[in-house]
Design an enzyme around this catalytic site. Structure first.
Site, short mmCIF file in Angstrom:
data_model
loop_
_atom_site.label_atom_id
_atom_site.label_comp_id
_atom_site.label_asym_id
_atom_site.label_seq_id
_atom_site.Cartn_x
_atom_site.Cartn_y
_atom_site.Cartn_z
N ASP A 117 34.52 43.66 -3.61
CA ASP A 117 33.89 43.86 -2.30
C ASP A 117 32.97 42.67 -2.05
O ASP A 117 32.25 42.23 -2.96
CB ASP A 117 33.02 45.13 -2.30
CG ASP A 117 33.82 46.41 -2.30
OD1 ASP A 117 35.05 46.35 -2.44
OD2 ASP A 117 33.20 47.49 -2.17
N HIS A 173 37.92 42.89 -10.09
CA HIS A 173 39.24 43.32 -10.51
C HIS A 173 40.24 42.17 -10.42
O HIS A 173 39.95 41.11 -9.88
CB HIS A 173 39.70 44.49 -9.63
CG HIS A 173 38.80 45.69 -9.70
ND1 HIS A 173 39.17 46.87 -10.30
CD2 HIS A 173 37.52 45.89 -9.27
CE1 HIS A 173 38.17 47.75 -10.22
NE2 HIS A 173 37.16 47.16 -9.60
N SER A 260 26.01 38.14 -6.60
CA SER A 260 26.90 37.37 -7.46
C SER A 260 28.08 36.86 -6.65
O SER A 260 28.24 37.20 -5.48
CB SER A 260 27.39 38.23 -8.63
OG SER A 260 26.31 38.92 -9.23
#
Length: 306
Positions: A117, A173, A260
């Site tokens: 995201d 992911h 991040s």
């Protein structure tokens, strides 16, 4: 350089929104005020400050910060496996896992999925676009990798920059299926990776602590997946097993507290970027995406898969 609010495009609606940035006034002081340079260089970018803050976010007493954080940033806790009162610390909340099917992963062959995201900015040609978008900055792949062969491999390739704000889901992911290498860690500083900071110094990606691994795929050649540390990020945790075959959407790891960035590098002429992401980036604006969402399609494998 003039300080500007961070605008981004909501991909689902096409609306231009203004990002609510935690600590925005502090970032303005550090990166846009000449008096902020001294504390930035002497204190803020140093590992010990981020490690200390990360330790604080691991303490049980940090749980009291969770309800206000959720409310202020309108975080959808219906997606979380744990409820607010089940977390053992703020970091436990920050690295929360989501319920199955909370993210729609584009599993079609030849479709690259977002690894996280965040807000995405894409450079169609790393060598040319970094000079166009970031005038005066000397960003090079050799500095980024500290390795000439990797730099040559991705020369003139595509770079996706997926920026995770503190309010985002902070697990990352795999964007495609393939064989994953071990992760190489490069030590460095802990500058902010907020757009506010990157606007003043794109070389932060070459200076901050970072890790990268290579995902060997049939559909996209070899994808470099890099995770960038930042101010107040207590750590980058890899949860995958090196040298195993992974499926698109499998968890790779997570960031502890802080904003991040995940960077994807693709080899040249291997990929077609989705038009909206490319056009928005050319206008200098990020696009909000969710883990599993489509970023574009392979230019290598054609036929029945498309």
């Amino acid at each position: 350089m003039e300080f500007k609010k961070i605008n981004y495009i909501d991909r689902k609606t096409g609306n231009v929104l203004v990002e609510n940035v935690p600590g925005e006034k502090f970032l303005k002081f550090l990166y846009y005020n000449p008096f902020g340079k001294l504390p930035l260089e002497l204190l803020v970018k140093r590992k010990f400050l981020s490690a200390l803050y990360g330790k604080k976010m691991d303490s049980p007493s940090s749980c009291k910060l969770i309800p206000d954080f959720v409310k202020e940033h309108n975080i959808n806790m219906e997606e979380s496996i744990k409820s607010i009162d089940e977390f053992q610390s703020f970091n436990d909340f920050f690295t929360r896992k989501l319920k199955p099917n909370s993210r729609a992963i584009q599993r079609e062959k030849g479709v690259l999925a977002s690894p996280a995201d965040g807000k995405v900015f894409v450079l169609e040609n790393i060598n040319k676009d970094t000079h166009f978008f970031v005038k005066g900055e000397k960003f090079t792949l050799e500095d980024f990798f500290r390795n000439k062969s990797f730099a040559k491999k991705y020369d003139n390739g595509i770079m996706f920059i997926i920026r995770l704000a503190p309010v985002d889901y902070h697990r990352f992911h795999f964007p495609a299926s393939g064989l994953i290498s071990k992760s190489k860690v490069i030590d460095g500083a802990y500058y902010s990776v907020s757009t506010h900071a990157i606007r003043t110094n794109f070389r932060i990606f070459c200076e901050n602590k970072r890790s990268f691994s290579i995902l060997f795929t049939d559909q996209f050649k070899d994808i470099c997946i890099a995770e960038i540390g930042a101010t107040m990020v207590g750590g980058i945790k890899q949860t995958y097993i090196p040298y195993t075959y992974v499926e698109k959407g499998d968890e790779k790891g997570y960031f502890f507290f802080g904003g991040s960035t995940v960077i994807l590098l693709l080899e040249k002429q291997s990929f077609k970027i989705d038009k909206d992401l490319l056009e928005n980036s050319k206008k200098g604006i990020e696009t909000k995406v969710y883990m599993g969402e489509r970023l574009g399609i392979s230019q290598i494998a054609r036929g029945d898969d498309f």
